[in-house]
Scaffold this active site. Structure first.
Site, PDB file in Angstrom:
ATOM      1  N   ASP A   1       0.890  -1.277   0.106  1.00  0.00           N
ATOM      2  CA  ASP A   1      -0.068  -0.096  -0.049  1.00  0.00           C
ATOM      3  C   ASP A   1       0.793   1.343  -0.071  1.00  0.00           C
ATOM      4  O   ASP A   1       1.929   1.154   0.455  1.00  0.00           O
ATOM      5  CB  ASP A   1      -0.754   0.150   1.329  1.00  0.00           C
ATOM      6  CG  ASP A   1      -2.080  -0.927   1.124  1.00  0.00           C
ATOM      7  OD1 ASP A   1      -1.997  -1.744   0.419  1.00  0.00           O
ATOM      8  OD2 ASP A   1      -2.768  -0.792   2.171  1.00  0.00           O
ATOM      9  N   MET A   2       0.402   2.394  -0.367  1.00  0.00           N
ATOM     10  CA  MET A   2       1.085   3.661  -0.346  1.00  0.00           C
ATOM     11  C   MET A   2       0.355   4.375   0.759  1.00  0.00           C
ATOM     12  O   MET A   2      -0.740   4.587   0.673  1.00  0.00           O
ATOM     13  CB  MET A   2       1.024   4.452  -1.701  1.00  0.00           C
ATOM     14  CG  MET A   2       1.740   5.578  -1.520  1.00  0.00           C
ATOM     15  SD  MET A   2       3.426   5.428  -1.315  1.00  0.00           S
ATOM     16  CE  MET A   2       4.359   4.723  -2.760  1.00  0.00           C
TER      17      MET A   2
ATOM     18  N   ARG B   1      -0.324  -0.678  -8.556  1.00  0.00           N
ATOM     19  CA  ARG B   1      -1.734  -0.195  -8.353  1.00  0.00           C
ATOM     20  C   ARG B   1      -1.773   1.166  -8.376  1.00  0.00           C
ATOM     21  O   ARG B   1      -1.031   2.041  -7.589  1.00  0.00           O
ATOM     22  CB  ARG B   1      -2.159  -0.806  -6.766  1.00  0.00           C
ATOM     23  CG  ARG B   1      -3.618  -0.322  -6.563  1.00  0.00           C
ATOM     24  CD  ARG B   1      -3.513  -0.290  -4.920  1.00  0.00           C
ATOM     25  NE  ARG B   1      -3.443  -1.602  -4.509  1.00  0.00           N
ATOM     26  CZ  ARG B   1      -3.054  -1.726  -3.279  1.00  0.00           C
ATOM     27  NH1 ARG B   1      -3.067  -0.823  -2.196  1.00  0.00           N
ATOM     28  NH2 ARG B   1      -2.707  -2.921  -2.699  1.00  0.00           N
TER      29      ARG B   1
ATOM     30  N   ARG C   1     -10.948   6.843   6.896  1.00  0.00           N
ATOM     31  CA  ARG C   1     -10.521   7.086   5.350  1.00  0.00           C
ATOM     32  C   ARG C   1     -11.893   6.960   4.468  1.00  0.00           C
ATOM     33  O   ARG C   1     -12.119   7.694   3.705  1.00  0.00           O
ATOM     34  CB  ARG C   1      -9.538   6.572   4.796  1.00  0.00           C
ATOM     35  CG  ARG C   1      -8.045   6.756   5.518  1.00  0.00           C
ATOM     36  CD  ARG C   1      -6.944   6.401   4.777  1.00  0.00           C
ATOM     37  NE  ARG C   1      -6.414   5.133   5.042  1.00  0.00           N
ATOM     38  CZ  ARG C   1      -6.017   4.473   6.037  1.00  0.00           C
ATOM     39  NH1 ARG C   1      -5.535   5.155   6.938  1.00  0.00           N
ATOM     40  NH2 ARG C   1      -5.746   3.328   6.095  1.00  0.00           N
TER      41      ARG C   1
HETATM   42  C1  LIG Z   1      -8.062  -1.703  -4.399  1.00  0.00           C
HETATM   43  C2  LIG Z   1      -7.756  -0.449  -3.726  1.00  0.00           C
HETATM   44  C3  LIG Z   1      -6.638  -0.142  -3.079  1.00  0.00           C
HETATM   45  C4  LIG Z   1      -6.250   0.972  -2.601  1.00  0.00           C
HETATM   46  N1  LIG Z   1      -5.116   1.395  -1.799  1.00  0.00           N
HETATM   47  C5  LIG Z   1      -4.709   2.521  -1.489  1.00  0.00           C
HETATM   48  C6  LIG Z   1      -3.408   2.678  -1.051  1.00  0.00           C
HETATM   49  O1  LIG Z   1      -2.686   1.942  -0.998  1.00  0.00           O
HETATM   50  N2  LIG Z   1      -3.147   4.232  -0.766  1.00  0.00           N
HETATM   51  C7  LIG Z   1      -4.142   5.192  -0.927  1.00  0.00           C
HETATM   52  O2  LIG Z   1      -3.841   6.254  -0.553  1.00  0.00           O
HETATM   53  N3  LIG Z   1      -5.492   4.848  -1.302  1.00  0.00           N
HETATM   54  C8  LIG Z   1      -5.845   3.417  -1.632  1.00  0.00           C
HETATM   55  N4  LIG Z   1      -6.862   3.383  -2.101  1.00  0.00           N
HETATM   56  C9  LIG Z   1      -8.116   4.370  -1.879  1.00  0.00           C
HETATM   57  C10 LIG Z   1      -8.022   5.563  -3.148  1.00  0.00           C
HETATM   58  O3  LIG Z   1      -6.901   6.149  -3.012  1.00  0.00           O
HETATM   59  C11 LIG Z   1      -9.293   6.188  -2.969  1.00  0.00           C
HETATM   60  O4  LIG Z   1      -9.227   7.016  -1.550  1.00  0.00           O
HETATM   61  C12 LIG Z   1     -10.623   5.610  -2.758  1.00  0.00           C
HETATM   62  O5  LIG Z   1     -10.671   4.361  -3.996  1.00  0.00           O
HETATM   63  C13 LIG Z   1     -11.831   6.301  -3.216  1.00  0.00           C
HETATM   64  O6  LIG Z   1     -11.841   7.109  -4.521  1.00  0.00           O
HETATM   65  P1  LIG Z   1     -12.109   6.625  -6.036  1.00  0.00           P
HETATM   66  O7  LIG Z   1     -11.047   6.174  -6.833  1.00  0.00           O
HETATM   67  O8  LIG Z   1     -13.092   5.228  -5.592  1.00  0.00           O
HETATM   68  O9  LIG Z   1     -12.868   7.781  -6.484  1.00  0.00           O
HETATM   69  P2  LIG Z   1     -13.965   8.755  -6.003  1.00  0.00           P
HETATM   70  O10 LIG Z   1     -14.156   9.955  -6.965  1.00  0.00           O
HETATM   71  O11 LIG Z   1     -13.804   8.965  -4.697  1.00  0.00           O
HETATM   72  O12 LIG Z   1     -15.314   7.971  -6.016  1.00  0.00           O
HETATM   73  C14 LIG Z   1     -15.964   7.662  -7.280  1.00  0.00           C
HETATM   74  C15 LIG Z   1     -17.295   6.986  -6.754  1.00  0.00           C
HETATM   75  O13 LIG Z   1     -17.003   5.604  -5.914  1.00  0.00           O
HETATM   76  C16 LIG Z   1     -17.912   5.531  -4.918  1.00  0.00           C
HETATM   77  N5  LIG Z   1     -16.984   5.759  -3.876  1.00  0.00           N
HETATM   78  C17 LIG Z   1     -15.895   6.062  -3.564  1.00  0.00           C
HETATM   79  N6  LIG Z   1     -15.296   5.963  -2.184  1.00  0.00           N
HETATM   80  C18 LIG Z   1     -16.577   5.520  -1.471  1.00  0.00           C
HETATM   81  C19 LIG Z   1     -16.806   5.266   0.079  1.00  0.00           C
HETATM   82  N7  LIG Z   1     -15.671   5.451   0.849  1.00  0.00           N
HETATM   83  N8  LIG Z   1     -18.062   4.850   0.130  1.00  0.00           N
HETATM   84  C20 LIG Z   1     -18.903   4.660  -0.836  1.00  0.00           C
HETATM   85  N9  LIG Z   1     -18.754   4.978  -2.094  1.00  0.00           N
HETATM   86  C21 LIG Z   1     -17.617   5.405  -2.608  1.00  0.00           C
HETATM   87  C22 LIG Z   1     -18.855   6.732  -5.221  1.00  0.00           C
HETATM   88  O14 LIG Z   1     -20.097   6.057  -5.765  1.00  0.00           O
HETATM   89  C23 LIG Z   1     -18.133   7.661  -6.166  1.00  0.00           C
HETATM   90  O15 LIG Z   1     -18.796   8.680  -6.706  1.00  0.00           O
HETATM   91  C24 LIG Z   1      -7.428   2.154  -2.646  1.00  0.00           C
HETATM   92  C25 LIG Z   1      -8.403   2.037  -3.447  1.00  0.00           C
HETATM   93  C26 LIG Z   1      -8.837   0.596  -3.895  1.00  0.00           C
HETATM   94  C27 LIG Z   1      -9.989   0.427  -4.822  1.00  0.00           C
END
Ligand SMILES: Cc1cc2nc3c(=O)[nH]c(=O)nc-3n(C[C@H](O)[C@H](O)[C@H](O)COP(=O)(O)OP(=O)(O)OC[C@H]3O[C@@H](n4cnc5c(N)ncnc54)[C@H](O)[C@@H]3O)c2cc1C
Length: 309
Positions: free
Chosen positions: A135-136, A184, A288
């Site tokens: 993870d980052m 990732r 988060r």
């Molecule tokens: C497999 C995976 C691994 C990850 N690993 C890391 C990591 O190592 N380091 C790191 O900094 N971040 C990590 N993340 C988190 C990432 O950085 C985002 O914070 C998170 O994925 C929400 O952003 P989004 O790309 O879905 O886009 P957004 O624009 O935030 O969301 C797009 C849509 O997704 C849905 N959605 C998003 N988040 C939520 C929520 N919490 N609850 C309900 N619906 C939601 C909503 O419908 C929203 O409109 C990871 C995410 C995934 C999927």
């Protein structure tokens, strides 16, 4: 995203001792279960088997970060080895990887200690033919995380790392990745100083798209880790347009988020993997997820108040 006006106030509320007590107590636990598979490895395995039944691969994350003693880092490494043993025991049919945080494996104490723990986990992963993703974490860890990844990648094939599109530096970081890595790509989940990140949503998304192309063109395998349908669609179209081998791109989402989209992609026979967090230290992870979406915080607070009456 860091630029979201909502992230800072949510982090402020969730940092409050009263809120934390309520959220981690008997009232909050059932609500957290939407995002966390459970507190134990068997519960995570049940979630992984359920997802397998829907044609979805998994990536187990034993929750915990910033451990306060070296012994805790050793315990975290043992927990990951146990997870890999359980995954191996479930047989080849269970496509499950694991995801680790370097701060949980002792990076705050020493890089050598942390690398030694990760090597143990990687050996266990090689023994059962599975991969380990790093993870980052927040910006203070980026240099060290990438340095540890580069070092491990010299000796191990089954390790990958996460990069974040909200950080301005990532476009130059990705140029220094070892060839043919497993990367990732995410938007980024931490509350970061404004000068380090893109603050507008459209800038974060634009950075995501251009990092995706840069990573693919550089020959890496990319995990498109987002629930954003527009970014997923863009990646799918890119793969089709360029006739890429489908194994170059995997679509990843978090446990409990956009299950409809997870199922839809799996039905299209695209490679989909869900990140399955479990363990007793779920509170920072939950904060988060609450900060990403105002509706989550509202839902959580109103249910806490209702069930507390
Ligand atoms: C497999 C995976 C691994 C990850 N690993 C890391 C990591 O190592 N380091 C790191 O900094 N971040 C990590 N993340 C988190 C990432 O950085 C985002 O914070 C998170 O994925 C929400 O952003 P989004 O790309 O879905 O886009 P957004 O624009 O935030 O969301 C797009 C849509 O997704 C849905 N959605 C998003 N988040 C939520 C929520 N919490 N609850 C309900 N619906 C939601 C909503 O419908 C929203 O409109 C990871 C995410 C995934 C999927």
């Amino acid at each position: 995203m860091s630029g979201s006006p909502f992230r800072a106030p949510v982090m402020w509320v969730t940092g409050n001792r009263w809120f934390r007590r309520m959220a981690t107590g008997a009232l909050g636990r059932p609500l957290a279960s939407r995002f966390v598979a459970g507190e134990t490895l068997p519960e995570a395995m049940v979630a992984a088997e359920e997802l397998r039944g829907r044609g979805i691969a998994t990536m187990l994350d034993h929750l915990g970060e910033n451990v306060s003693a070296p012994e805790q880092a050793a315990d975290a490494a043992k927990a990951y080895v146990r997870a890999l043993e359980a995954i191996g025991g479930a047989g080849e049919g269970l496509d499950a990887a694991i995801s680790i945080k370097l701060s949980q494996l002792g990076l705050d104490f020493s890089t050598e200690l942390c690398v030694a723990h990760v090597e143990r986990v990687l050996e266990a992963a090689a023994g059962v033919g599975r991969i380990v993703m790093i993870d980052m974490e927040s910006h203070a860890y980026v240099d060290r995380t990438l340095a540890v990844f580069r070092d491990l990648r010299d000796r191990h094939d089954r390790v990958g790392v996460c990069v974040q599109s909200y950080l301005r530096r990532t476009a130059s970081d990705v140029k220094e990745l070892p060839p043919a890595s497993m990367i990732r790509l995410v938007k980024g989940a931490y509350l970061e100083p404004h000068e380090l990140v893109f603050t507008e949503r459209r800038e974060v998304d634009r950075s995501f798209r251009s990092l995706f192309v840069a990573l693919i063109e550089a020959g890496h395998r990319v995990h498109v880790a987002t629930h954003d349908p527009r970014l997923i669609e863009g990646a799918k179209q890119y793969v089709q347009r360029h006739g890429l081998d489908p194994s170059r791109v995997e679509y990843q989402m978090l446990f409990g988020i956009r299950r409809d989209l997870q199922r839809r992609l799996a039905a299209e026979e695209l490679p989909v993997r869900v990140y399955v967090p479990y363990g007793a230290e779920w509170y920072p992870y939950l904060t988060r997820r609450l900060a990403e979406r105002p509706a989550n915080m509202w839902f959580f607070l109103s249910n806490l108040v209702r069930s507390g009456r």
